[in-house]
Design a protein around this motif. Structure first.
Motif, PDB file in Angstrom:
ATOM      1  N   PRO A 110      54.158 116.175 -34.415  1.00  0.00           N
ATOM      2  CA  PRO A 110      55.110 117.206 -33.988  1.00  0.00           C
ATOM      3  C   PRO A 110      55.378 117.119 -32.493  1.00  0.00           C
ATOM      4  O   PRO A 110      55.066 116.106 -31.846  1.00  0.00           O
ATOM      5  CB  PRO A 110      54.356 118.486 -34.337  1.00  0.00           C
ATOM      6  CG  PRO A 110      52.927 118.123 -34.042  1.00  0.00           C
ATOM      7  CD  PRO A 110      52.774 116.658 -34.402  1.00  0.00           C
ATOM      8  N   THR A 139      58.278 113.532 -35.741  1.00  0.00           N
ATOM      9  CA  THR A 139      59.147 114.541 -36.351  1.00  0.00           C
ATOM     10  C   THR A 139      59.899 115.367 -35.317  1.00  0.00           C
ATOM     11  O   THR A 139      60.822 116.093 -35.673  1.00  0.00           O
ATOM     12  CB  THR A 139      58.341 115.522 -37.226  1.00  0.00           C
ATOM     13  OG1 THR A 139      57.546 116.379 -36.394  1.00  0.00           O
ATOM     14  CG2 THR A 139      57.440 114.785 -38.213  1.00  0.00           C
ATOM     15  N   TYR A 140      59.496 115.271 -34.041  1.00  0.00           N
ATOM     16  CA  TYR A 140      60.077 116.177 -33.041  1.00  0.00           C
ATOM     17  C   TYR A 140      61.579 115.961 -32.909  1.00  0.00           C
ATOM     18  O   TYR A 140      62.068 114.827 -32.844  1.00  0.00           O
ATOM     19  CB  TYR A 140      59.403 115.974 -31.681  1.00  0.00           C
ATOM     20  CG  TYR A 140      59.934 116.914 -30.633  1.00  0.00           C
ATOM     21  CD1 TYR A 140      59.815 118.291 -30.790  1.00  0.00           C
ATOM     22  CD2 TYR A 140      60.578 116.437 -29.492  1.00  0.00           C
ATOM     23  CE1 TYR A 140      60.303 119.162 -29.840  1.00  0.00           C
ATOM     24  CE2 TYR A 140      61.073 117.302 -28.534  1.00  0.00           C
ATOM     25  CZ  TYR A 140      60.940 118.668 -28.718  1.00  0.00           C
ATOM     26  OH  TYR A 140      61.439 119.540 -27.784  1.00  0.00           O
ATOM     27  N   TYR A 173      55.275 124.828 -33.625  1.00  0.00           N
ATOM     28  CA  TYR A 173      54.662 124.203 -34.805  1.00  0.00           C
ATOM     29  C   TYR A 173      55.068 124.895 -36.096  1.00  0.00           C
ATOM     30  O   TYR A 173      55.173 124.256 -37.152  1.00  0.00           O
ATOM     31  CB  TYR A 173      53.140 124.197 -34.677  1.00  0.00           C
ATOM     32  CG  TYR A 173      52.622 123.342 -33.554  1.00  0.00           C
ATOM     33  CD1 TYR A 173      53.225 122.130 -33.221  1.00  0.00           C
ATOM     34  CD2 TYR A 173      51.528 123.747 -32.798  1.00  0.00           C
ATOM     35  CE1 TYR A 173      52.754 121.359 -32.177  1.00  0.00           C
ATOM     36  CE2 TYR A 173      51.053 122.977 -31.751  1.00  0.00           C
ATOM     37  CZ  TYR A 173      51.667 121.784 -31.437  1.00  0.00           C
ATOM     38  OH  TYR A 173      51.196 121.018 -30.406  1.00  0.00           O
ATOM     39  N   THR A 176      58.251 123.372 -37.022  1.00  0.00           N
ATOM     40  CA  THR A 176      58.022 122.048 -37.601  1.00  0.00           C
ATOM     41  C   THR A 176      57.678 122.189 -39.078  1.00  0.00           C
ATOM     42  O   THR A 176      58.180 121.435 -39.919  1.00  0.00           O
ATOM     43  CB  THR A 176      56.881 121.333 -36.856  1.00  0.00           C
ATOM     44  OG1 THR A 176      57.293 121.075 -35.510  1.00  0.00           O
ATOM     45  CG2 THR A 176      56.521 120.012 -37.523  1.00  0.00           C
TER      46      THR A 176
END
Length: 446
Positions: A110, A139-140, A173, A176
């Protein structure tokens, strides 16, 4: 890694993470019927280390206690960071990779990255994990079909999420998690959320609820600023309330609920703070060094939306606030509000990076003396109100980032109009009450 080494390390993982075996049992759904289950282990889950009396068992420990049955026959990808550890501080990726019962094929990092080296607003990019040889995907800043394509390219069947949250809407998070749930639904993948404590407790929600026009990566959907929920509870809420509609912060279509399983903790109570869990603290991000940081964060992070330092570049980020030219009058004014559970001490500091780097800043240090009485959001509003009154240099960031953090323009406009703490808090009371009624449907712990 040879099979023999996998077997040895796998056995260590069973002993270290599972302890006494227990049975995972379905315990209801979240939102649409059949869209989610909650799993829990019947037995105590050990770690290979001495056990603290009454210690919390995380979702990962309870998954391990059942022999990873929820992951059987699936190609697994894990979304995690340095906080994804066992109670004896081994990383779950290392444990899962070493266990022949789990087919772990990918890791997803993340914001701040899988190994946690990147600062706010950054990530580590794609790489290969040197410890396991697994591919690590970034994934960011990815969501929707773009993230769904990453899951497809990774060749996984199930996304496992295990990251320590801190209880504030703008800590990314949880978004995410939300983005991964939407992307998994698009890609036809399942999601398993391994729960961890809310380190600041979960007795109540606090603060304003986000308004949809202000949605962003620091708040995708209308939840309270301090949500008072765990990651698994939020996943249930996301699935039941939001995935059936299009996301607030983008044009993507509705996906429908994802196939969601949440693995609950044992031993955690809503009134518990992190120091009562018996678990080791690993900083979830570079500027979240201690549970005390997390306790203040939901209020003091609001100063990211101002021209004051929020303490980045010091040893106590989010516990000290200030700027050049501020003196003792701010602490005096803040203490004069009589806010419960907290004192404000005059403080001076020199940030080594971020705002006011290398400059001596005057300001305040928060000292929380009663955690149960302390309301971080009201404290943050009180500090904004008094900073504006006593320091002529006070200003909002030009991009009105404060509106993204608070979830609308109401806090900014009320503070500018000279409103006090109670007037600002009264403005969000009705929305907070509505959120708490919805929130109650998805709670897993008493």
């Amino acid at each position: 890694m040879t099979l023999s080494r996998r077997g040895v390390l796998g056995l260590a993982g069973v002993v270290g993470s599972a302890g006494a075996a227990g049975a995972l049992g379905a315990a209801g759904t979240a939102g649409a019927a059949g869209a989610a289950g909650t799993a829990g282990a019947a037995g105590a889950a050990g770690t290979g280390a001495p056990r603290a009396a009454g210690r919390v068992r995380t979702g990962f420990e309870r998954l391990a206690a059942d022999g990873y049955a929820a992951l059987a026959g699936q190609r697994v990808g894990v979304v995690t960071n340095p906080t994804g550890i066992t109670a004896d501080a081994r990383h779950l990726v290392d444990v899962l990779h070493a266990d022949e019962r789990v087919d772990l094929v990918a890791v997803f990092g993340p914001e701040h990255g899988f190994r946690g080296t990147a600062q706010a607003g950054d990530s580590e990019g794609a790489a290969r994990d040197p410890a396991t040889g697994l591919p690590v995907y970034d994934t960011y800043d990815k969501s929707g079909q773009r993230l769904a394509d990453v899951f497809t390219a990774a060749g996984i069947d199930t996304v496992v999420f295990d990251i320590q949250d801190v209880g504030a809407r703008f800590y990314t998070y949880i978004w995410t998690l939300y983005d991964c749930m939407r992307a998994a639904a698009l890609a036809g993948k399942a999601v398993v959320v391994l729960d961890r404590p809310n380190p600041v407790g979960g007795r109540r929600a606090a603060g304003p609820v986000l308004q949809r026009p202000y949605a962003s990566f620091v708040g995708r959907e209308p939840i309270a600023l301090a949500h008072g929920m765990t990651a698994a509870e939020l996943a249930r809420l996301f699935n039941g309330e939001f995935l059936a509609s299009g996301p607030a912060s983008g044009p993507a279509p509705a996906t429908g609920p994802v196939r969601l399983t949440t693995v609950a903790m044992s031993g955690w109570r809503r009134g518990s703070f992190f120091g009562e869990t018996g678990l080791p603290w690993v900083p979830p991000s570079p500027n979240m060094p201690t549970p005390d940081t997390a306790l203040a964060y939901a209020g003091t992070c609001l100063f990211e939306g101002t021209n004051l330092s929020e303490g980045r570049g010091t040893t106590t980020p989010f516990e000290v606030l200030g700027a050049e030219g501020i003196d003792r009058r701010w602490a005096e004014a803040a203490n004069g509000l009589g806010l419960p559970g907290v004192w404000f001490r005059e403080a001076y500091f020199t940030p080594t990076f971020s705002k006011h780097v290398g400059k001596v800043c005057g300001g305040v240090r928060l000292i929380v003396h009663d955690r149960e009485a302390f309301d971080p959001v009201r404290a943050g509003i009180g500090l904004l109100v008094t900073a504006r009154r006593v320091w002529s240099g006070f200003g909002w960031r030009a991009d009105h980032w404060i509106d993204r953090l608070t979830g609308s323009d109401r806090v900014r406009t009320l503070v500018d109009a000279g409103a006090g703490v109670e007037e600002v808090a009264g403005d969000w009371a009705a929305g907070l009450a509505r959120f708490e009624a919805v929130r109650a449907q998805y709670l897993l712990y008493s």
